[in-house]
Design a protein around this motif. Sequence first.
Motif, PDB file in Angstrom:
ATOM      1  N   VAL A   1      66.964  43.587  62.013  1.00 40.62           N
ATOM      2  CA  VAL A   1      66.811  42.125  61.986  1.00 40.62           C
ATOM      3  C   VAL A   1      67.264  41.541  63.339  1.00 40.62           C
ATOM      4  CG1 VAL A   1      67.075  41.966  59.487  1.00 40.62           C
ATOM      5  CG2 VAL A   1      69.094  41.863  60.968  1.00 40.62           C
ATOM      6  N   MET A   2      66.990  40.223  63.497  1.00 37.38           N
ATOM      7  CA  MET A   2      67.364  39.508  64.737  1.00 37.38           C
ATOM      8  C   MET A   2      68.486  38.556  64.375  1.00 37.38           C
ATOM      9  SD  MET A   2      65.441  40.794  67.035  1.00 37.38           S
ATOM     10  CE  MET A   2      65.666  39.656  68.433  1.00 37.38           C
ATOM     11  N   VAL A   3      69.584  38.637  65.200  1.00 41.30           N
ATOM     12  CA  VAL A   3      70.738  37.772  64.951  1.00 41.30           C
ATOM     13  C   VAL A   3      71.224  37.180  66.278  1.00 41.30           C
ATOM     14  CG1 VAL A   3      71.468  39.124  62.950  1.00 41.30           C
ATOM     15  CG2 VAL A   3      72.339  39.723  65.190  1.00 41.30           C
TER      16      VAL A   3
ATOM     17  N   ARG B   1      74.997  35.620  68.174  1.00 38.56           N
ATOM     18  CA  ARG B   1      76.416  35.918  68.045  1.00 38.56           C
ATOM     19  C   ARG B   1      77.145  34.843  67.258  1.00 38.56           C
ATOM     20  NH1 ARG B   1      77.694  40.150  71.240  1.00 38.56           N
ATOM     21  NH2 ARG B   1      76.251  40.688  72.919  1.00 38.56           N
ATOM     22  N   THR B   2      76.627  33.668  67.206  1.00 37.60           N
ATOM     23  CA  THR B   2      77.337  32.598  66.497  1.00 37.60           C
ATOM     24  C   THR B   2      76.545  32.079  65.308  1.00 37.60           C
ATOM     25  OG1 THR B   2      76.326  30.951  67.962  1.00 37.60           O
ATOM     26  CG2 THR B   2      78.479  31.801  68.608  1.00 37.60           C
ATOM     27  N   GLY B   3      75.383  32.589  65.071  1.00 42.73           N
ATOM     28  CA  GLY B   3      74.546  32.083  64.000  1.00 42.73           C
ATOM     29  C   GLY B   3      75.020  32.544  62.590  1.00 42.73           C
ATOM     30  N   LYS B   4      74.513  31.855  61.537  1.00 46.92           N
ATOM     31  CA  LYS B   4      74.877  32.160  60.130  1.00 46.92           C
ATOM     32  C   LYS B   4      73.765  32.922  59.401  1.00 46.92           C
ATOM     33  CE  LYS B   4      78.674  29.627  60.356  1.00 46.92           C
ATOM     34  NZ  LYS B   4      80.007  30.214  60.220  1.00 46.92           N
ATOM     35  N   LYS B   5      72.601  33.044  60.089  1.00 48.17           N
ATOM     36  CA  LYS B   5      71.432  33.629  59.434  1.00 48.17           C
ATOM     37  C   LYS B   5      70.967  34.851  60.194  1.00 48.17           C
ATOM     38  CE  LYS B   5      70.986  30.138  56.500  1.00 48.17           C
ATOM     39  NZ  LYS B   5      71.143  30.285  55.043  1.00 48.17           N
ATOM     40  N   TYR B   6      70.221  35.707  59.478  1.00 49.57           N
ATOM     41  CA  TYR B   6      69.527  36.778  60.193  1.00 49.57           C
ATOM     42  C   TYR B   6      68.048  36.539  60.017  1.00 49.57           C
ATOM     43  CZ  TYR B   6      69.255  39.036  55.550  1.00 49.57           C
ATOM     44  OH  TYR B   6      69.030  39.314  54.221  1.00 49.57           O
ATOM     45  N   HIS B   7      67.302  36.994  61.145  1.00 47.89           N
ATOM     46  CA  HIS B   7      65.880  36.626  61.209  1.00 47.89           C
ATOM     47  C   HIS B   7      65.031  37.852  61.481  1.00 47.89           C
ATOM     48  CE1 HIS B   7      67.353  32.462  61.776  1.00 47.89           C
ATOM     49  NE2 HIS B   7      68.273  33.030  62.524  1.00 47.89           N
ATOM     50  N   THR B   8      63.742  37.695  61.189  1.00 46.85           N
ATOM     51  CA  THR B   8      62.805  38.783  61.475  1.00 46.85           C
ATOM     52  C   THR B   8      62.317  38.718  62.925  1.00 46.85           C
ATOM     53  OG1 THR B   8      60.960  37.431  60.769  1.00 46.85           O
ATOM     54  CG2 THR B   8      61.966  38.869  59.093  1.00 46.85           C
ATOM     55  N   HIS B   9      62.500  37.530  63.588  1.00 47.34           N
ATOM     56  CA  HIS B   9      62.097  37.366  64.991  1.00 47.34           C
ATOM     57  C   HIS B   9      62.926  36.218  65.562  1.00 47.34           C
ATOM     58  CE1 HIS B   9      59.747  34.525  62.582  1.00 47.34           C
ATOM     59  NE2 HIS B   9      59.714  33.722  63.708  1.00 47.34           N
ATOM     60  N   LYS B  10      62.756  36.003  66.758  1.00 51.65           N
ATOM     61  CA  LYS B  10      63.482  34.889  67.408  1.00 51.65           C
ATOM     62  C   LYS B  10      63.016  33.593  66.778  1.00 51.65           C
ATOM     63  CE  LYS B  10      64.367  37.038  71.883  1.00 51.65           C
ATOM     64  NZ  LYS B  10      64.171  36.944  73.375  1.00 51.65           N
ATOM     65  N   CYS B  11      63.909  32.935  66.179  1.00 44.17           N
ATOM     66  CA  CYS B  11      63.552  31.733  65.425  1.00 44.17           C
ATOM     67  C   CYS B  11      64.434  30.598  65.928  1.00 44.17           C
ATOM     68  CB  CYS B  11      63.720  31.985  63.932  1.00 44.17           C
ATOM     69  SG  CYS B  11      63.309  30.524  62.921  1.00 44.17           S
ATOM     70  N   GLY B  12      63.993  29.863  66.842  1.00 45.15           N
ATOM     71  CA  GLY B  12      64.798  28.768  67.376  1.00 45.15           C
ATOM     72  C   GLY B  12      65.506  29.168  68.667  1.00 45.15           C
TER      73      GLY B  12
ATOM     74  N   THR C   1      71.132  45.979  62.698  1.00 44.73           N
ATOM     75  CA  THR C   1      70.687  46.484  61.373  1.00 44.73           C
ATOM     76  C   THR C   1      71.027  45.459  60.317  1.00 44.73           C
ATOM     77  OG1 THR C   1      72.760  47.611  60.925  1.00 44.73           O
ATOM     78  CG2 THR C   1      71.042  48.872  62.090  1.00 44.73           C
ATOM     79  N   LEU C   2      70.281  45.519  59.246  1.00 43.31           N
ATOM     80  CA  LEU C   2      70.488  44.589  58.130  1.00 43.31           C
ATOM     81  C   LEU C   2      71.889  44.743  57.570  1.00 43.31           C
ATOM     82  CD1 LEU C   2      69.426  42.475  56.155  1.00 43.31           C
ATOM     83  CD2 LEU C   2      68.469  44.329  54.775  1.00 43.31           C
TER      84      LEU C   2
ATOM     85  N   GLY D   1      78.395  38.818  56.904  1.00 44.40           N
ATOM     86  CA  GLY D   1      78.292  37.686  55.994  1.00 44.40           C
ATOM     87  C   GLY D   1      77.084  36.831  56.235  1.00 44.40           C
ATOM     88  N   LEU D   2      76.106  37.318  57.069  1.00 43.75           N
ATOM     89  CA  LEU D   2      74.910  36.537  57.357  1.00 43.75           C
ATOM     90  C   LEU D   2      73.976  36.580  56.154  1.00 43.75           C
ATOM     91  CD1 LEU D   2      74.249  37.692  61.053  1.00 43.75           C
ATOM     92  CD2 LEU D   2      75.584  35.760  60.225  1.00 43.75           C
ATOM     93  N   THR D   3      73.220  35.528  56.021  1.00 45.00           N
ATOM     94  CA  THR D   3      72.225  35.460  54.944  1.00 45.00           C
ATOM     95  C   THR D   3      70.862  35.319  55.546  1.00 45.00           C
ATOM     96  OG1 THR D   3      72.462  33.077  54.769  1.00 45.00           O
ATOM     97  CG2 THR D   3      73.866  34.394  53.311  1.00 45.00           C
ATOM     98  N   ALA D   4      69.854  35.587  54.731  1.00 46.03           N
ATOM     99  CA  ALA D   4      68.466  35.599  55.213  1.00 46.03           C
ATOM    100  C   ALA D   4      68.016  34.207  55.546  1.00 46.03           C
ATOM    101  CB  ALA D   4      67.545  36.216  54.146  1.00 46.03           C
ATOM    102  N   CYS D   5      67.255  34.145  56.594  1.00 48.24           N
ATOM    103  CA  CYS D   5      66.681  32.871  57.032  1.00 48.24           C
ATOM    104  C   CYS D   5      65.550  32.503  56.087  1.00 48.24           C
ATOM    105  CB  CYS D   5      66.178  32.964  58.470  1.00 48.24           C
ATOM    106  SG  CYS D   5      65.296  31.457  59.014  1.00 48.24           S
ATOM    107  N   SER D   6      65.579  31.274  55.591  1.00 42.20           N
ATOM    108  CA  SER D   6      64.562  30.884  54.610  1.00 42.20           C
ATOM    109  C   SER D   6      63.192  30.742  55.260  1.00 42.20           C
ATOM    110  CB  SER D   6      64.950  29.566  53.969  1.00 42.20           C
ATOM    111  OG  SER D   6      65.112  28.555  54.980  1.00 42.20           O
ATOM    112  N   LYS D   7      63.174  30.540  56.572  1.00 44.58           N
ATOM    113  CA  LYS D   7      61.882  30.461  57.243  1.00 44.58           C
ATOM    114  C   LYS D   7      61.267  31.818  57.466  1.00 44.58           C
ATOM    115  CE  LYS D   7      63.104  26.227  59.778  1.00 44.58           C
ATOM    116  NZ  LYS D   7      63.268  25.611  61.134  1.00 44.58           N
ATOM    117  N   CYS D   8      62.186  32.798  57.752  1.00 42.61           N
ATOM    118  CA  CYS D   8      61.673  34.157  58.049  1.00 42.61           C
ATOM    119  C   CYS D   8      61.423  34.974  56.783  1.00 42.61           C
ATOM    120  CB  CYS D   8      62.661  34.900  58.938  1.00 42.61           C
ATOM    121  SG  CYS D   8      62.886  34.106  60.570  1.00 42.61           S
ATOM    122  N   PHE D   9      62.136  34.733  55.753  1.00 44.10           N
ATOM    123  CA  PHE D   9      62.028  35.569  54.542  1.00 44.10           C
ATOM    124  C   PHE D   9      61.463  34.754  53.384  1.00 44.10           C
ATOM    125  CE2 PHE D   9      65.230  37.698  57.071  1.00 44.10           C
ATOM    126  CZ  PHE D   9      64.876  39.021  56.994  1.00 44.10           C
TER     127      PHE D   9
END
Length: 385
Positions: free
Chosen positions: A346-348, A350-361, A369-370, A377-385
Amino acid sequence: MGEIILLLGVLGVIGSLGVLAFSFFRKLPKKIPGIALAASAIVLVVGAITSPAPLTLSVDAVEITTDNQGTATIKGEVSEEAKLTLDGQEIKNKKGTFSETVQLDSESEHTYVLKATIEKEIKDEKIVVTPSKEFVAMLQEERKEKEALEKAETALALAESEPNQVNYDEAATLIESLSKTYDDHEKRLTTVKENIDIHQAVETAEKSLARKDFDEAKKQVELASLNKKDLVGRIASLQPKVEEKETKDKLYAEATKAVEAAEKTPSNDACRSASEALAKLPAKDDGLTKRVAAVQQTVKQKEEQALKEKQEQEKREKEQLAQAEQERQRQEEQAAAAANQAEERVMVTRTGKKYHTHKCGNGDYYEATLSEALNRGLTACSKCF
């Protein structure tokens, strides 16, 4: 013989008289006819002397009534030379008289035939002897006594052959009704009474075939004074029957016990044991046979129920196994999915709360790795997943 001489004398006299008359008419010599007449007369006298007197018979009475004992006396007169018979039996001629006592033996009158005989000459008289009222009454009483005695004898004989209380009472009653006392009857009655219990004991043993009754009867027979030989024979024939009954009773007891055990604890083995016990019985017992059949039916029903429950249990177990297998497969699939997820990239930031499938923002993204993202403690991005 005298009669012949008399006949010759008569004929000679008649002939001589005829010749003498002829000589008178013809005037012939009369000496020879006269001598012939004299000789014939002498023969006639000799014949008359030597000829028997005419037969006479008379009785004092032709109808006689007996005395109170049934006797009567027939009396009369008869020629001294005559032979006398009364009803064919010769009686004494006592110089021209006779007296014969007769005895009636029934209530009926009797006609006696009295015959007197001299050579070929026969005379008879019929004398009717009638029983007196006293004699008739005595005969009737004797007949009643005889009939009563015969009945008593018959009853006593029956009591002796079959000593029991009923026969004893019957004989005793008839004997007591007799007008005379017979010592022999009393002795015989006493003997019958002494043997009643003995014969009763044998009859009881014959009916029950019980060992206790048999032993008592055998003991009693030793004391018997009537029909002992017969009783000993009955005891001897009874013994094998008692033993046979004991054997049967034992077999029935064993069979009953086996059936009761099968009923208490129904099983194939118990039914088999009961059936084997029934097979040893001398005769089929429908009652016990039905009871064993009922137990066998119960055992069969239990076996069918057990088989049904077993099949249902096996079905449940199979279903449980299938469910367990499905659960295991599901868990394995979940584990595999989890494993797959743990290795997913996944794409993360260093300060974000979400993990993404690609650069999102905006931000500085880098690949991880997931599992690493999840550990942060990251959660899935609702836009990516």
